[in-house]
Enzyme design. Sequence first.
Site, PDB file in Angstrom:
ATOM      1  N   GLU A  51      43.246  85.576  16.647  1.00 31.98           N
ATOM      2  CA  GLU A  51      42.785  85.898  18.001  1.00 31.98           C
ATOM      3  C   GLU A  51      43.893  86.598  18.794  1.00 31.98           C
ATOM      4  O   GLU A  51      43.632  87.455  19.635  1.00 31.98           O
ATOM      5  CB  GLU A  51      42.369  84.612  18.736  1.00 31.98           C
ATOM      6  CG  GLU A  51      41.149  83.925  18.139  1.00 31.98           C
ATOM      7  CD  GLU A  51      40.958  82.499  18.675  1.00 31.98           C
ATOM      8  OE1 GLU A  51      39.799  82.113  18.886  1.00 31.98           O
ATOM      9  OE2 GLU A  51      41.948  81.771  18.856  1.00 31.98           O
ATOM     10  N   THR A  91      38.110  82.670  21.360  1.00 33.23           N
ATOM     11  CA  THR A  91      36.745  82.980  20.955  1.00 33.23           C
ATOM     12  C   THR A  91      35.867  81.747  21.162  1.00 33.23           C
ATOM     13  O   THR A  91      36.361  80.646  21.366  1.00 33.23           O
ATOM     14  CB  THR A  91      36.700  83.435  19.482  1.00 33.23           C
ATOM     15  OG1 THR A  91      37.275  82.406  18.673  1.00 33.23           O
ATOM     16  CG2 THR A  91      37.457  84.729  19.293  1.00 33.23           C
ATOM     17  N   LYS A 140      31.027  77.624  23.964  1.00 34.58           N
ATOM     18  CA  LYS A 140      31.514  76.423  23.253  1.00 34.58           C
ATOM     19  C   LYS A 140      32.775  76.779  22.487  1.00 34.58           C
ATOM     20  O   LYS A 140      32.772  77.712  21.678  1.00 34.58           O
ATOM     21  CB  LYS A 140      30.424  75.935  22.288  1.00 34.58           C
ATOM     22  CG  LYS A 140      30.876  74.778  21.400  1.00 34.58           C
ATOM     23  CD  LYS A 140      29.701  74.282  20.548  1.00 34.58           C
ATOM     24  CE  LYS A 140      30.131  73.233  19.537  1.00 34.58           C
ATOM     25  NZ  LYS A 140      30.873  73.801  18.414  1.00 34.58           N
ATOM     26  N   MET A 146      37.181  75.095  21.586  1.00 28.16           N
ATOM     27  CA  MET A 146      37.880  73.877  21.165  1.00 28.16           C
ATOM     28  C   MET A 146      39.208  73.611  21.888  1.00 28.16           C
ATOM     29  O   MET A 146      39.962  72.743  21.447  1.00 28.16           O
ATOM     30  CB  MET A 146      38.111  73.933  19.633  1.00 28.16           C
ATOM     31  CG  MET A 146      36.815  74.025  18.859  1.00 28.16           C
ATOM     32  SD  MET A 146      37.015  74.248  17.081  1.00 28.16           S
ATOM     33  CE  MET A 146      37.539  72.629  16.587  1.00 28.16           C
ATOM     34  N   GLU A 147      39.501  74.351  22.957  1.00 29.13           N
ATOM     35  CA  GLU A 147      40.826  74.174  23.571  1.00 29.13           C
ATOM     36  C   GLU A 147      40.862  74.120  25.099  1.00 29.13           C
ATOM     37  O   GLU A 147      41.725  73.440  25.675  1.00 29.13           O
ATOM     38  CB  GLU A 147      41.764  75.328  23.134  1.00 29.13           C
ATOM     39  CG  GLU A 147      42.292  75.231  21.718  1.00 29.13           C
ATOM     40  CD  GLU A 147      41.369  75.868  20.694  1.00 29.13           C
ATOM     41  OE1 GLU A 147      40.493  76.682  21.087  1.00 29.13           O
ATOM     42  OE2 GLU A 147      41.485  75.541  19.497  1.00 29.13           O
ATOM     43  N   ASP A 174      29.953  83.800  17.642  1.00 29.66           N
ATOM     44  CA  ASP A 174      28.759  83.275  16.962  1.00 29.66           C
ATOM     45  C   ASP A 174      27.707  82.821  17.954  1.00 29.66           C
ATOM     46  O   ASP A 174      28.026  82.305  19.022  1.00 29.66           O
ATOM     47  CB  ASP A 174      29.147  82.106  16.039  1.00 29.66           C
ATOM     48  CG  ASP A 174      29.993  81.070  16.751  1.00 29.66           C
ATOM     49  OD1 ASP A 174      31.213  81.269  16.857  1.00 29.66           O
ATOM     50  OD2 ASP A 174      29.416  80.068  17.227  1.00 29.66           O
TER      51      ASP A 174
HETATM   52  N1  ADE Z   1      35.101  79.178  18.390  1.00 30.70           N
HETATM   53  C1  ADE Z   1      34.307  80.197  18.089  1.00 30.70           C
HETATM   54  N2  ADE Z   1      33.015  79.781  17.914  1.00 30.70           N
HETATM   55  C2  ADE Z   1      33.016  78.449  18.130  1.00 30.70           C
HETATM   56  C3  ADE Z   1      32.012  77.444  18.117  1.00 30.70           C
HETATM   57  N3  ADE Z   1      30.743  77.720  17.829  1.00 30.70           N
HETATM   58  N4  ADE Z   1      32.394  76.176  18.388  1.00 30.70           N
HETATM   59  C4  ADE Z   1      33.667  75.873  18.676  1.00 30.70           C
HETATM   60  N5  ADE Z   1      34.659  76.774  18.711  1.00 30.70           N
HETATM   61  C5  ADE Z   1      34.340  78.055  18.438  1.00 30.70           C
END
Ligand code: ADE
Length: 242
Positions: free
Chosen positions: A13, A89, A173, A175-176, A199
């Site tokens: 990234e 992302t 969504k 993760m950080e 996604d």
């Molecule tokens: N980073 C990119 N796509 C993600 C997802 N669907 N869930 C968590 N982190 C992501």
Amino acid sequence: MKRITMIVAMKQEAAPLIEQLGLTETSDISPILPCKTFAGQYKNLSINLVINGSDPLLGVENVGTQPATLAAHEALRNFAPDLVINAGTCGAFAEKGSKIGDVYIGERIRFFDRRIPLGGNYEAYGHGNYRCESAIELAEQLGLPTSTVCTGNSLDMSPTDEAILREEEIVNKEMEAAAIAWIASHYKTPLVAIKSVTDLMDSEHSTADEFAANLALASKNLQEEVLRLLDLLALQSDTAAA
Ligand code: ADE
């Protein structure tokens, strides 16, 4: 000079940003820790960038809230920035109008998988709820859409996670961000979370497949929009100094 710290989870990234800004690797953080740091100058901005680094045994990038908390704490303590940018992302819902490669700025950041029904304020504590006032203004000036950035520690989502995520109007969504927002709130430092969609979580393809297929495109779009954000911050810093 305005001091900006960027916190980016994965090297994939961060790579387009490091290259575009000509940042060079530094050793600002203890080598015991996995984080990696880069620095440089862009216009009138002093830039530091931190990535989470990789797992020494498994060789994969460190992702999720533990490395994010660590990187954010080290970055805020070492660099004392005026502003933190968490660039990364995310997943989003096509049904809510999102497309692969779209870039959003978080107007609010929260956890979606910390359920603590213990009464009192534990539920609210679990959710976290970080409103990003300065980010909202910047999004408006850049013409970028805003979202609720929802943080958890899984790439896929359980039916419970999905129901919680769908309650939000526009969802990113990832993760950080909420872990970084928690540290930034202690340091009273404003945070801009800028997220590019890899996604669509309601498509027929798996999240993992879409993530892998679109990571490079989303990271490139992220770099372009972060650059526009830095241009705006440089202009504002010039105007403030005049
Ligand atoms: N980073 C990119 N796509 C993600 C997802 N669907 N869930 C968590 N982190 C992501």
